[in-house]
Design a protein around this motif. Structure first.
Motif, mmCIF file in Angstrom:
data_model
loop_
_atom_site.group_PDB
_atom_site.id
_atom_site.type_symbol
_atom_site.label_atom_id
_atom_site.label_comp_id
_atom_site.label_asym_id
_atom_site.label_seq_id
_atom_site.Cartn_x
_atom_site.Cartn_y
_atom_site.Cartn_z
ATOM 1 N N ILE A 137 17.456 64.355 5.492
ATOM 2 C CA ILE A 137 18.259 66.195 5.063
ATOM 3 C C ILE A 137 17.158 66.881 4.282
ATOM 4 O O ILE A 137 16.656 66.701 3.167
ATOM 5 N N PHE A 138 17.121 68.059 5.401
ATOM 6 C CA PHE A 138 16.885 69.303 5.149
ATOM 7 C C PHE A 138 17.564 70.644 4.577
ATOM 8 O O PHE A 138 18.532 70.310 4.400
ATOM 9 N N THR A 139 16.660 71.275 3.597
ATOM 10 C CA THR A 139 17.503 72.445 2.570
ATOM 11 C C THR A 139 17.395 73.758 3.150
ATOM 12 O O THR A 139 16.275 74.523 3.674
ATOM 13 N N GLY A 140 18.834 73.508 4.217
ATOM 14 C CA GLY A 140 18.839 75.365 4.031
ATOM 15 C C GLY A 140 18.826 76.606 3.546
ATOM 16 O O GLY A 140 19.264 76.250 2.130
ATOM 17 N N SER A 141 19.327 77.661 3.378
ATOM 18 C CA SER A 141 19.938 79.069 3.039
ATOM 19 C C SER A 141 20.566 80.044 3.331
ATOM 20 O O SER A 141 20.701 80.055 4.761
ATOM 21 N N GLY A 142 22.336 80.553 3.171
ATOM 22 C CA GLY A 142 22.754 81.427 4.076
ATOM 23 C C GLY A 142 21.700 82.439 3.740
ATOM 24 O O GLY A 142 22.452 83.367 4.461
ATOM 25 N N MET A 143 20.723 82.560 3.518
ATOM 26 C CA MET A 143 19.691 83.856 3.865
ATOM 27 C C MET A 143 19.571 83.562 5.016
ATOM 28 O O MET A 143 18.713 85.267 4.951
ATOM 29 N N HIS A 144 18.768 82.991 5.543
ATOM 30 C CA HIS A 144 17.934 82.341 6.997
ATOM 31 C C HIS A 144 18.747 83.307 7.515
ATOM 32 O O HIS A 144 17.823 83.289 8.892
ATOM 33 N N PRO A 145 19.669 83.993 8.319
ATOM 34 C CA PRO A 145 19.731 84.310 9.491
ATOM 35 C C PRO A 145 19.013 85.437 9.227
ATOM 36 O O PRO A 145 19.098 86.405 10.413
ATOM 37 N N SER A 146 18.589 86.275 8.294
ATOM 38 C CA SER A 146 17.949 87.333 8.549
ATOM 39 C C SER A 146 16.715 87.866 8.367
ATOM 40 O O SER A 146 15.549 88.553 8.343
ATOM 41 N N ALA A 147 15.997 86.185 8.591
ATOM 42 C CA ALA A 147 14.808 86.067 8.307
ATOM 43 C C ALA A 147 14.249 86.963 9.785
ATOM 44 O O ALA A 147 14.801 86.109 11.547
ATOM 45 N N SER A 148 12.886 87.190 9.828
ATOM 46 C CA SER A 148 11.809 87.095 11.385
ATOM 47 C C SER A 148 11.512 85.746 11.865
ATOM 48 O O SER A 148 11.841 84.776 11.327
ATOM 49 N N SER A 149 11.793 85.470 12.975
ATOM 50 C CA SER A 149 11.480 84.785 13.574
ATOM 51 C C SER A 149 10.480 84.412 14.282
ATOM 52 O O SER A 149 8.997 83.242 14.964
ATOM 53 N N ARG A 150 9.371 85.044 13.632
ATOM 54 C CA ARG A 150 7.682 85.282 13.621
ATOM 55 C C ARG A 150 7.025 84.712 13.279
ATOM 56 O O ARG A 150 7.059 83.585 12.520
#
Length: 258
Positions: free
Chosen positions: A123-136
């Protein structure tokens, strides 16, 4: 519910402690992880099978934690909960020349996954903030950008979800998932978040230990046990493979073939 042996990183306080405590209360054997001996000495509850101590911001610390964990294993589940948050005011460089935020949030789960005997569930931990992230992926260490703790954190959470999806794709016999615990009032989250701290750990507990068929499925990003939207890059196999290659280069550690 069958008894399970479970390792939870970052489990001396906050969400990680709640994960470990609830699993132990349900009758499972739980190995907790503390960054320091002081933190370890402050943690004790019925059902705790052992404590692993180590600072996973360094490659040496990651290896130490993996070695100690293997002394308690094999595990039925490993929960990658330890993380640094979005409030980091400046870029901190580790002794390995890496961004501390990236080392703890991304490289440590990667290295521990490589070096700890592979469990049945991850199990890894994500965040509701991740959709705003750059994928670079060309400046993972934030050497060439003006520091933004929130942006750097969001990128690490996108990468954690991508790692989970990549492993689910590669390792069909392991149930690998990522979880958004929500924005909750912890030391990292602050005092104003709207989500419920008492619910933030329940999906991780369910994924780690439940015998329900739904809990054993793989390749999902969940929020309160329900599928949550993800950044498109998280499921991009080229992005996943490039991220794994970057982690391997930074650590000198390769994923085992299963």
């Amino acid at each position: 519910m069958a008894h399970k042996m479970i390792f939870v990183t970052g489990s001396t306080q906050g969400i990680g402690f709640n994960i470990a405590r609830d699993l132990a209360d349900a009758g499972h054997s739980v190995v907790v992880h503390a960054r320091s001996s002081e933190r370890a000495g402050e943690t004790n509850f019925s059902g705790m099978a052992g404590v692993v101590v180590g600072d996973i911001s360094t490659l040496a610390g990651m290896r130490t934690v993996a070695d100690q964990a293997n002394g308690f294993g094999p595990f039925d589940a490993v929960v990658h909960n330890a993380e640094l948050g979005y409030r980091e005011p400046r870029r901190v460089e580790t002794e390995d020349g890496l961004s501390q935020l990236w080392a703890v949030n991304v490289l440590a789960p990667y290295v521990l996954t490589c070096l700890i005997e592979t469990p049945k569930r991850l199990i890894f931990t994500g965040s509701g903030m991740h959709p705003s992230a750059s994928s670079r992926l060309d400046d993972l260490q934030w050497r060439n950008r003006s520091w933004s703790g929130a942006s750097a954190y969001a990128e690490t959470k996108l990468q954690d979800i991508a790692l989970a999806f990549a492993l689910a794709r590669r390792w069909s016999e392991v149930a690998v998932n990522a979880v958004s615990p929500g924005w909750v009032p912890t030391r990292m989250g602050g005092t104003g978040p709207p989500d419920d701290l008492e619910r933030a750990h329940l999906t991780q507990v369910w994924l780690a230990a439940s015998d329900e068929i739904a809990a054993t499925k793989s390749g999902r990003y969940l929020y309160h046990k329900e599928p949550e939207r993800t950044h498109a890059a998280a499921r991009d196999t080229a992005y996943q493979d490039a991220l794994i290659a970057a982690c391997e280069e930074a650590s000198g550690v390769s994923l085992p073939g299963l």
